[in-house]
Design a protein around this motif. Structure first.
Motif, PDB file in Angstrom:
ATOM      1  N   LYS A 180       0.788  -1.167   0.011  1.00 26.49           N
ATOM      2  CA  LYS A 180      -0.025  -0.129  -0.149  1.00 26.49           C
ATOM      3  C   LYS A 180       0.835   1.423   0.077  1.00 26.49           C
ATOM      4  CE  LYS A 180      -4.041  -0.007   1.737  1.00 26.49           C
ATOM      5  NZ  LYS A 180      -5.230  -0.221   2.760  1.00 26.49           N
ATOM      6  N   ARG A 181       2.035   1.355   0.741  1.00 26.97           N
ATOM      7  CA  ARG A 181       2.891   2.222   0.836  1.00 26.97           C
ATOM      8  C   ARG A 181       3.428   2.735  -0.544  1.00 26.97           C
ATOM      9  NH1 ARG A 181       6.994   1.332   4.978  1.00 26.97           N
ATOM     10  NH2 ARG A 181       7.450  -0.255   4.157  1.00 26.97           N
ATOM     11  N   PHE A 193      -7.425   4.100  -1.011  1.00 30.43           N
ATOM     12  CA  PHE A 193      -6.411   3.426  -0.445  1.00 30.43           C
ATOM     13  C   PHE A 193      -7.162   2.820   0.933  1.00 30.43           C
ATOM     14  CE2 PHE A 193      -4.036   6.089  -3.030  1.00 30.43           C
ATOM     15  CZ  PHE A 193      -3.101   4.918  -3.832  1.00 30.43           C
ATOM     16  N   TRP A 194      -7.961   3.458   1.533  1.00 26.34           N
ATOM     17  CA  TRP A 194      -8.542   2.914   2.963  1.00 26.34           C
ATOM     18  C   TRP A 194     -10.275   3.036   2.638  1.00 26.34           C
ATOM     19  CZ3 TRP A 194      -4.447   6.257   2.694  1.00 26.34           C
ATOM     20  CH2 TRP A 194      -3.360   5.916   3.184  1.00 26.34           C
ATOM     21  N   VAL A 210      -2.794  -4.587  -4.504  1.00 24.75           N
ATOM     22  CA  VAL A 210      -3.004  -4.215  -3.106  1.00 24.75           C
ATOM     23  C   VAL A 210      -4.193  -4.657  -2.851  1.00 24.75           C
ATOM     24  CG1 VAL A 210      -2.782  -2.006  -1.663  1.00 24.75           C
ATOM     25  CG2 VAL A 210      -1.641  -1.976  -4.108  1.00 24.75           C
ATOM     26  N   TYR A 247       0.912   6.441  -7.142  1.00 27.53           N
ATOM     27  CA  TYR A 247      -0.200   7.191  -7.508  1.00 27.53           C
ATOM     28  C   TYR A 247       0.049   8.594  -7.610  1.00 27.53           C
ATOM     29  CZ  TYR A 247      -5.113   8.811  -7.621  1.00 27.53           C
ATOM     30  OH  TYR A 247      -6.163   9.469  -7.912  1.00 27.53           O
ATOM     31  N   ALA A 260       1.982   1.574  -3.361  1.00 25.51           N
ATOM     32  CA  ALA A 260       0.904   2.081  -4.203  1.00 25.51           C
ATOM     33  C   ALA A 260       0.571   3.463  -4.206  1.00 25.51           C
ATOM     34  CB  ALA A 260      -0.223   1.186  -3.903  1.00 25.51           C
ATOM     35  N   LEU A 261       0.712   3.984  -2.766  1.00 24.21           N
ATOM     36  CA  LEU A 261       0.423   5.660  -2.648  1.00 24.21           C
ATOM     37  C   LEU A 261       1.575   6.491  -3.290  1.00 24.21           C
ATOM     38  CD1 LEU A 261      -1.067   7.956  -1.399  1.00 24.21           C
ATOM     39  CD2 LEU A 261       0.410   7.381   0.829  1.00 24.21           C
ATOM     40  N   ALA A 282      -6.949  -2.362  -1.094  1.00 26.29           N
ATOM     41  CA  ALA A 282      -7.360  -0.890  -1.766  1.00 26.29           C
ATOM     42  C   ALA A 282      -8.553  -1.090  -2.396  1.00 26.29           C
ATOM     43  CB  ALA A 282      -6.296  -0.647  -2.575  1.00 26.29           C
ATOM     44  N   PHE A 342      -8.776   1.886  -7.365  1.00 23.07           N
ATOM     45  CA  PHE A 342      -7.260   1.901  -7.672  1.00 23.07           C
ATOM     46  C   PHE A 342      -7.119   0.967  -8.818  1.00 23.07           C
ATOM     47  CE2 PHE A 342      -3.076   0.357  -6.501  1.00 23.07           C
ATOM     48  CZ  PHE A 342      -2.577   1.337  -6.711  1.00 23.07           C
TER      49      PHE A 342
END
Length: 720
Positions: A28-29, A54-55, A129, A35, A31-32, A132, A136
């Motif tokens: 996720k880190r 993401f959340w 992910v 993005y 992916a952020l 997510a 996404f």
């Protein structure tokens, strides 16, 4: 600046160039950051727009806390400047270099070769992910397809450029790559076929048509016969355009930053100055190959023009270069004169010509080479990094005699024969006796010893240790690309995969145009299970040194491993035509033909390889016998294959034995043979991992193969 590589497996390097492995462990880190780096329009993003992506399952407060915590982790790993705030609600990514954006910029600027270098593979292939939002995942799929379209556009542009200059071989190369990305594109398939016919490969074009028609029938139910007829109709007439264009076209689409430095001619009749001219030529090639903005054709591929009167147009067409450097060398007593000119091959316009005359000292020779490299770079408006500027200014030795010994060593080393390598070793040793601080000569000693080991030639008595020599070279010059490459090849010969990759990547970092480092890196990637990453360096090696058989045969094997059999055959044939006396070239051609079900042709190629095989070397006779046996079995002659097994078993080549048993449908004996293998080497590892899908896919899928894979990984240092 932080480097973010997303085309292929994700790779993140901090400002010091070190890999940030821990960051990549959090999907996720990652992916952020992806993005924030790629989402369009680029720029600031509102925090509340990121939360549902993401959340999606958290409330507003919890999601905001999670985002703040993640931004803290990103800053901690990569520095505070990596994320920029605008007020309390907006953020954007800061100073970061990303290969995706660099690829897009290169494509828009029509710097297609640069774009290809950047495109290792599809954007974050296989990345997911788990928690997510679906939005996404949809965004990432759209980005992936967008970048893939850009890649296909680059391939099509390069194919069209080759068509315009009447070069069917190059056009076929790019169309092959295009249809590998989109096998259902009938238009591209037809263009590939036209190029193949123009290159006198009509049978190959017909097979392409039949395969494409079969694919469409399987997928869409289209009539295979009708589609084949449509694809093959009027091929000769369409292919004739290549001849017309070759005769009338101007090569205006050639890249001027792709350079051929032709061998420097000598103006003295006694031949004493020839080694000096060779040395100046080699060193200029090396200095220019340190510059990442240039593509410099390697020494092996330009030497064929020595002593010829090939026209600028001919050299440009054969090597696909936009600029040619030519020169003459003359010595009068203790002075040397060098006349050099730079020509734009697109219009055969002389860009500049200069004469350098100096006292003959090592310092002056290296100064001339540095001035030349800078002049070429400035003329072509190629930007030098501070590190590159430093490299081309370096003077490797102050002793002229040591330099002459080194040049002689390089000349003999290029022959790759037992006698040539041993003579090279003596010259390099003499060079370090004269100047013990000559790092390049120490690297030459290491490379000579590594090649003697690789080709299984006997080592002469009282030779130094290769590892000791290369480490000494790196102590003298930690950024010497040749030394890192020698160390990488040495690690590869010891089957130390990760260490080999590390050193070969370093070699390319310090000398981007070093073809041999690219070739070995591609080979080692493939052996260690990183096939998709292997294609780029293998292709780059062949681009830098297109007339060197080893780059073409390595590329051919990589294509075969990737299931691109026609392309593998093309490269193997090219290598065989350049060096018909080399066993490996015939072997690889036979291997490609076997995978294309062309068994009678494969038998001929393998028998030719068998007639050339040495008692030691690659491939071994048993490896050739195994492929002969496979072809006999495929040709409904298993008895003939079975007669070869005793000889294979006597030589204890258990991989070849297991392969023949697999072709005979004897799975139990296959595993029995494979389990006898004490060490999985270059050939057995590559063949087991990727080749013979009809025979070995069931074996690879069998639970009993897990132990084999584990042993392979251990043998190559991958389980440490």
């Amino acid at each position: 600046m932080v480097e973010f590589h997303l085309l292929g497996p994700a790779e993140l390097r901090d400002e010091s160039g070190e890999l940030v492995q821990s960051f990549l462990s959090g999907p996720k880190r990652l992916a952020l950051l992806v993005y924030l780096t790629l989402d369009r329009p680029r720029g600031f993003k509102r925090r509340d727009s990121l939360l549902p992506l993401f959340w999606p399952n958290l409330g507003q407060k919890s999601a905001r806390n999670a985002l703040s915590n993640m931004l803290y982790q990103i800053r901690k790993a990569l520095g505070n400047e990596i994320i920029i705030n605008r007020g309390k609600e907006e953020i954007e990514v800061g100073s970061i270099w990303c290969d995706v954006t660099a690829f897009e910029e290169a494509r828009k600027k029509e710097e297609y070769k640069r774009a290809l270098e950047l495109y290792r593979s599809n954007l974050l292939e296989g990345f997911h992910v788990p928690d997510a939002s679906p939005e996404f995942g949809q965004w990432l799929d759209l980005e992936r397809r967008r970048v893939q379209r850009g890649y296909r556009e680059v391939l099509e542009k390069l194919a069209q450029q080759a068509e315009k200059r009447g070069d069917p071989e190059a056009a076929a190369k790019w169309w092959y790559k295009y249809i590998a990305e989109d096998p259902y594109d009938s238009r591209a398939t037809r263009r590939l076929m036209e190029a193949l016919v123009a290159a006198d490969k009509r049978p190959e074009a017909i097979r392409i048509a039949e395969n494409h028609a079969g694919l469409l029938k399987k997928e869409f139910g289209a009539s295979a016969t009708e589609k084949t007829e449509k694809l093959t109709g009027g091929l000769e007439k369409a292919a004739a355009k290549f001849k017309d264009r070759r005769e009338t076209s101007q090569p205006g689409d050639l890249n001027t930053r792709t350079i051929a430095v032709l061998p420097f001619e000598t103006l003295d009749s006694n031949g004493e100055i020839k080694p000096l001219a060779t040395g100046i030529h080699n060193d200029l090639l090396t200095k220019l190959s340190n510059i990442s903005a240039l593509t410099v054709i390697a020494r092996n591929s330009v030497l064929r023009y020595r002593g010829t009167e090939a026209s600028v147009a001919k050299v440009a067409r054969e090597l696909v270069v936009g600029t040619i450097v030519e020169g003459t060398v003359q010595q009068a007593r203790n002075r040397v004169r060098l006349n050099v000119q730079l020509t734009d091959t697109r219009n055969e316009q002389l860009l500049w010509a200069e004469t350098y005359e100096r006292e003959l000292t090592a310092e002056n020779l290296f100064q001339i080479q540095s001035e030349l490299a800078e002049k070429v770079t400035d003329t072509l408006q190629a930007q030098l990094t501070p590190e590159e500027k430093k490299r081309i200014q370096e003077k490797p030795t102050e002793n002229l005699e040591a330099y002459h010994m080194y040049v002689q060593g390089q000349t003999h080393l290029a022959h790759r024969t037992e006698r040539g390598i041993n003579r090279a070793l003596k010259y390099f040793q003499r060079a370090v006796e004269i100047d013990s601080s000559y790092a390049l000569a120490w690297a030459g000693i290491a490379e000579s010893l590594v090649l003697l080991k690789f080709y299984e030639y006997p080592l002469p008595e009282n030779t130094p240790d290769a590892m000791e020599a290369v480490r000494h070279a790196l102590e003298l010059d930690p950024e010497l690309g040749e030394a890192h490459a020698s160390l990488g090849i040495l690690h590869a010969s010891l089957q130390e995969g990760p260490e080999a990759i590390r050193e070969l990547e370093q070699a390319i970092k310090f000398q981007p145009g070093y073809a041999e480092a690219h070739a070995w890196l591609g080979w080692t990637y493939m052996i260690t299970g990183r096939l998709k990453e292997a294609l780029k360096p293998a292709e780059r090696a062949a681009e830098l040194d297109p007339r060197a058989p080893y780059t073409r045969v390595y590329l051919g094997k990589t294509y075969l491993a990737d299931g691109q059999y026609e392309k593998g055959l093309y490269e193997a044939k090219s290598a065989r035509q350049m060096q018909p006396e080399f066993t490996l070239n015939h072997y690889m051609e036979g291997l490609a033909l076997y995978h294309l079900d062309r068994f009678s042709e494969a038998l001929l190629a393998m028998k030719e390889a068998q007639s050339l095989v040495r008692s030691k070397g690659t491939p071994a006779e048993t490896e050739i016998l195994a492929i002969l046996a496979l072809n006999y079995i495929a040709s409904d002659n298993p008895t003939k294959a079975e007669k070869l097994l005793p000889k294979i078993n006597k030589m204890e080549d258990w991989f070849s034995s297991g392969l023949v048993h697999a072709a005979l449908g004897e799975d139990k004996d296959t595993f029995k043979a494979f389990n006898k293998i004490k060490n999985w080497g270059y050939f057995s590892t590559a063949l087991f991992r990727y080749f013979f899908p009809k025979l070995l896919e069931p074996i690879r899928d069998d639970a009993r193969s897990r132990q084999i894979i584990q042993q392979i990984n251990e043998d190559w240092g991958l389980n440490c």
